[in-house]
Motif scaffolding. Sequence first.
Motif, PDB file in Angstrom:
ATOM      1  N   ILE A 265       0.844  -1.213   0.000  1.00 38.11           N
ATOM      2  CA  ILE A 265       0.000   0.000   0.000  1.00 38.11           C
ATOM      3  C   ILE A 265       0.874   1.256   0.000  1.00 38.11           C
ATOM      4  N   ALA A 266       1.916   1.229   0.816  1.00 39.54           N
ATOM      5  CA  ALA A 266       2.765   2.410   0.962  1.00 39.54           C
ATOM      6  C   ALA A 266       3.503   2.702  -0.346  1.00 39.54           C
ATOM      7  N   CYS A 269       1.216   4.127  -2.908  1.00 36.98           N
ATOM      8  CA  CYS A 269       0.842   5.475  -2.527  1.00 36.98           C
ATOM      9  C   CYS A 269       1.968   6.464  -2.855  1.00 36.98           C
ATOM     10  N   LEU A 270       3.200   6.088  -2.560  1.00 32.22           N
ATOM     11  CA  LEU A 270       4.331   6.971  -2.856  1.00 32.22           C
ATOM     12  C   LEU A 270       4.486   7.146  -4.367  1.00 32.22           C
ATOM     13  N   ASP A 272       1.983   6.943  -6.567  1.00 38.06           N
ATOM     14  CA  ASP A 272       0.885   7.820  -6.990  1.00 38.06           C
ATOM     15  C   ASP A 272       1.229   9.279  -6.714  1.00 38.06           C
ATOM     16  N   LEU A 273       1.789   9.507  -5.543  1.00 39.81           N
ATOM     17  CA  LEU A 273       2.137  10.879  -5.194  1.00 39.81           C
ATOM     18  C   LEU A 273       3.208  11.413  -6.146  1.00 39.81           C
ATOM     19  N   ALA A 274       4.197  10.580  -6.467  1.00 39.75           N
ATOM     20  CA  ALA A 274       5.255  11.022  -7.384  1.00 39.75           C
ATOM     21  C   ALA A 274       4.647  11.399  -8.739  1.00 39.75           C
TER      22      ALA A 274
END
Lengths: 305, 305
Positions: A265-266, A269-270, A272-274
Motif C-alpha cells: 500500500i505504501a 501510494c508513494l 501515486d504521489l510522485a
Amino acid sequence: MTSIPILENPSKEYLFDTLIPSRQPAILRGLNIGNCVEDWKNIEYLKKKCGDKIVSIREFTTENLDFLNKNYEFKNVTFSEMLDLILQSPEVQKMRYYFRSIGENPRKEVSNVDKFSPELSADFKIPIQFESIKEKLFSSILRISSQRIRVWTHYDVMDNILCQVTGDKEITLWPPSDVPYLYVVGSTSSVLDIENPDLLKFPKFQYASPMKGVLKPGDVLFLPSLWFHNTITQTPSISINIFWKHLPDDQYWLKDLYGNRDPIIAEKCLEDLANCIQNIQKMPPHYSNFYLRKMKEMIDAKLNE
Amino acid sequence: MTSIPILENPSKEYLFDTLIPSRQPAILRGLNIGNCVEDWKNIEYLKKKCGDKIVSIREFTTENLDFLNKNYEFKNVTFSEMLDLILQSPEVQKMRYYFRSIGENPRKEVSNVDKFSPELSADFKIPIQFESIKEKLFSSILRISSQRIRVWTHYDVMDNILCQVTGDKEITLWPPSDVPYLYVVGSTSSVLDIENPDLLKFPKFQYASPMKGVLKPGDVLFLPSLWFHNTITQTPSISINIFWKHLPDDQYWLKDLYGNRDPIIAEKCLEDLANCIQNIQKMPPHYSNFYLRKMKEMIDAKLNE
C-alpha cells in the motif's frame, strides 16, 4: 545524545505486551543466543565448521560504506579467507571487508542462516523469549565485518532483532518521525557522514533526535520497523540478524528479499504521489506551487488529527 | 497590515507586461468604467432601466455571509424591490441582502451582465486598458449588497477585475502561499471571523500575511487567481466583476460556472492524493504516520527545489 534503553533479561510477556507494541527499540541483555558467543571467538573453530564455503564480500577503503554511491566492490573468497581478511590486525589492514549472507539463489531467496551453514547455525539460538516469531520468520542474516565499518543509515520495513555474537558494534537510531530531517532517498538517508554532517547541504539534520548504544557480545537489539539505523563496528564483529513479518503477509511484496521494500500500500501510494507531483508541474509555477502547498496541508491536517 | 498597492491610471503595457505576470494584486485608480459610476447613484434611474426583472437574492441577519454553514436564504424579488431592500436606511434594516447575478439558465450558463440587462450593461465599460481580455472573457457578474456584508474568504481560479461602481468596499487579500494558515476546505477558508479569529481553533491564522484596501466608486481591483479574498461593504455597494481565462482553455472544467473549480490537472491531483491518504490509513498508525510524513517530505523537497 539519548541512550538506547538497556533491558536486563526481559520476559517474553514484557517484550510482546509492552516493548514491541510501544514501537521503541531496546538493547536486551542476558538473553541466551547459544554457544556461538563463546565458540566463535575462536577463528580456527569457525574455519573448521564452514571454511571452504565460497562467499561474496564487499571490499572498500573508507570507513563509510555508501549504498547511494556504491563505494565498494564485490569479491569472492572462501569463508576462511574472509575471516583472515576481516580479522587481520589493524596495522596490516588497508582494505575493509563486509559480509552479509544472502540466499542460495540470491535473486530469488532471502538469506537463511540454517541453509547458509547448518554447522554454524547449530551454535546459534533465537532467544527463547522470541520463540513465537519463528512462525513469522522472514530471514536470518549472518553479518561479519572488519573494525571501523559504518553501514549507511536506512530503515527496514520489518521488525527485527540484531544478535551480537562477537565484537562490539555501535548503533545509532532515529525514530520514524525523524524522516523530515534525514534526506531520505528510497529507504536510505543521504547524510553519509553522521559524525560530521555537511549542515549546509543537510541543514535539517540538526533537528533529528538520534539515540546511541553499543552492542556487546550476547546483546540483542530489538529494532522496530521504520526506525532508521546506522552501525559502526568498534572491533571485528559477527552478528546474526533475524527479521520477521509482523504485519499481515499480504502487505509485503513477495519479492522483497532484503526486507526494506515499502509495504505494498505504501509503495503504491508513494508512486501515486510522485506521479501527482509530476502532473501538477505541467501547470504554470504559481499554480503548481499553490497546489503543492495545498497537498502538503491535506497531509498535515491528517497528521494533526 | 500591508496595504494593497494603488496604481493611478496604469497603462495597458504596465498591466500586461508587469503587473499581471507578477501575480500581485493592485487597486487601479482612474480607469474609465463608464457612466455607471455617475448614473447608478440614482436609484430611480436603475429602477427605470431594469426594475421589473425577477432576481434571486440572499437574505440573512448576521454580518458574515457563511458559505460553509449556509447561513442565508434565497428569496425572489423584483430588481426594484431588491434595490429598496438593499438601500433602506440602516435604522430600518434588520435583514441584510446580497445579490450576485447568475446565468439565464443558472445550472448551465455563467453570469453575463450583457445578457442579464443590456440596458444596465450599456452604462458599463471594461476599461480600455483591459480590452484584450475580452477575447478570453469567462463571465461578468453584477454584485449588489447592503452595507456591512462580509463575503467569506475564498479563492477563484481565474484572474479577474472587480470594478467598484457605487459605494465603498473593504478588501482583504492573502497570497496563495498563505494556504497553510487559512484552514481551507475546497476553495473556502474555515476562518469566518477574520477580525476576531478563534486562535485556539485556528492557531496558524496568525502567521498569515493579509493585505487590505478600500475600493471607492470607479476603482478597479486586479485580483490574480488563487489569491484568497474577503470583502466587506462599508456602504450599500454595486460592483461588476469580470473573469477571464488566462490559462489555456483545456485546463478549465467546461462546467465550472463560478470560476472557482480547481483546474483539471489540479483537481485530479488533489483527488488522487485524497485517495492515497485514505489508502495509507489501512496500515497500522505507526506505518501510516511514517508514510504520510514521507509524502509530506516529497512535496517539501519539490517546493524547496
